[in-house]
Design an enzyme around this catalytic site. Structure first.
Site, PDB file in Angstrom:
ATOM      1  CG  HIS A 239     -69.033  -7.686 -19.603  1.00 20.47           C
ATOM      2  ND1 HIS A 239     -69.099  -8.807 -20.411  1.00 20.47           N
ATOM      3  CD2 HIS A 239     -68.049  -6.916 -20.132  1.00 20.47           C
ATOM      4  CE1 HIS A 239     -68.205  -8.725 -21.375  1.00 20.47           C
ATOM      5  NE2 HIS A 239     -67.544  -7.596 -21.241  1.00 20.47           N
TER       6      HIS A 239
HETATM    7  O1  RIB Z   1     -65.384  -9.792 -17.648  1.00 23.75           O
HETATM    8  C1  RIB Z   1     -66.164  -8.645 -17.396  1.00 23.75           C
HETATM    9  C2  RIB Z   1     -65.951  -8.167 -16.010  1.00 23.75           C
HETATM   10  O2  RIB Z   1     -64.584  -7.780 -15.874  1.00 23.75           O
HETATM   11  C3  RIB Z   1     -66.776  -6.912 -15.669  1.00 23.75           C
HETATM   12  O3  RIB Z   1     -67.116  -6.913 -14.307  1.00 23.75           O
HETATM   13  C4  RIB Z   1     -65.835  -5.779 -15.986  1.00 23.75           C
HETATM   14  O4  RIB Z   1     -66.032  -4.658 -15.110  1.00 23.75           O
HETATM   15  C5  RIB Z   1     -64.476  -6.377 -15.739  1.00 23.75           C
HETATM   16  O5  RIB Z   1     -64.117  -6.121 -14.426  1.00 23.75           O
END
Ligand code: RIB
Ligand code: CA
Length: 312
Positions: A239
């Site tokens: 992500h």
């Molecule tokens: O949904 C993904 C996010 O949530 C990313 O930043 C991951 O590190 C979690 O914190």
């Protein structure tokens, strides 16, 4: 072309780790600081993990400034440590970090850097620090060149059916930030779920024979197990690295204008992002990532992480 000045606001977090290592190995961006915030684990641990990652990258010169210890209004209850390991970095064995913690508060450091020269904030965590930046430094938005944010989702969340973690953890902060008068590029789950690494990628990192390669492979292992439980395969979704990728390879991520809003009052939908992509919003300075090529993304991540240890 001059490198883009960035601060990474982060809650390491194994995908934060890959994003930070990617940025530090990419000359297209200049990482001026890491600012920590509560999220994946508490702010003591996210601050410690940010320092650990700078030790690992050989960059103890990069300041680490601690930020908010919790969300603006309501402390979210969630199972701690199940996604990123209990220490937030895959529960590997780490030395005590040598990289120092800055005495400056995260929000004040960001404001100071923004007043010196145009600054891009790469926000890959709950948006508490960024919301506090607006509250503590009125008008600072005009000094921010762009916000590149990993957060939100159009259709399905990852903490609830409606909400993505970074927005869900602090919806009031997200509502303030996403409605602010500054250029935003948002990387929602719709985009980030196209950016996964496979077991072959993890084997490549392990095969590098470097400290970075070995630790990245190691810290992603529990994350792969989490993905197998929730998504039925071991492909690990990067992500946060998509926010860095947007700056390292401009144009690689297709984006479109959209109106962004956050649900803060819904019983079942609190923390949901409402992304309106209708044509009337096409020219907005708030944009959302729509598409990337996974192989190109994974190839870039491999190539950059293989650059470690960085030349002194
Ligand atoms: O949904 C993904 C996010 O949530 C990313 O930043 C991951 O590190 C979690 O914190
Ligand atoms: Ca994160």
């Amino acid at each position: 072309m001059a490198a883009t000045r960035i601060v990474i606001d982060t809650d390491p977090g194994v995908d934060d780790a890959v994003a930070i290592l990617l940025a530090l190995a990419s000359p297209e961006v200049e990482v001026l600081a890491l600012t920590s915030v509560a999220g994946n684990v508490d702010v003591d641990q996210t601050t410690r993990n940010a320092r650990r990652l700078l030790d690992l990258a050989g960059r103890p010169d990069v300041p680490v400034a601690r930020g908010a210890a919790g969300p603006l209004v309501v402390a979210a209850t969630y199972e701690d440590g199940h996604v990123h390991g209990h220490d937030g970095l895959g529960d590997l064995t780490w030395e005590d970090p040598a990289t120092p913690e800055s005495p400056e508060h995260a929000v004040d450091l960001i404001a100071r850097l923004a007043r010196e020269a145009p600054l891009t904030i790469v926000a890959i965590a709950p948006l508490t620090n960024v919301a506090l930046l607006r509250a503590r430094h009125p008008g600072i938005e005009s000094r921010i060149e762009r916000l590149v944010i990993m957060g939100g989702a159009s259709f399905a969340g990852n903490v609830t059916a409606a909400a993505e973690f970074n927005v869900w953890f602090d919806p009031e902060a997200a509502a303030s930030v996403l409605s602010g008068p500054w250029p935003i590029t948002l990387m929602p789950l719709d985009l980030t779920h196209q950016a996964w690494l496979t077991d072959a990628d993890l084997a490549y990192f392990a095969g590098l024979g470097t400290e970075v390669g070995t630790r990245v492979a190691g810290m992603l292992e529990p994350y792969a197990s989490y993905h197998e439980r929730w998504y039925g395969n071991r492909d690990v979704i990067m992500h946060d690295a998509t926010a860095v990728y947007e700056l390292v390879v401009p144009g690689a991520i297709a984006t479109r204008g959209a109106h962004l809003a956050v649900e803060t009052a819904g019983t079942l939908t609190r923390g949901m992002t409402v992304i309106d992509r209708r044509a009337a919003h096409a020219e907005r300075p708030t944009r959302v990532g729509e598409h990337l090529d996974r192989l190109a993304f994974a190839t870039l991540v491999r190539e950059r992480l293989a650059r470690y240890p960085l030349a002194g």
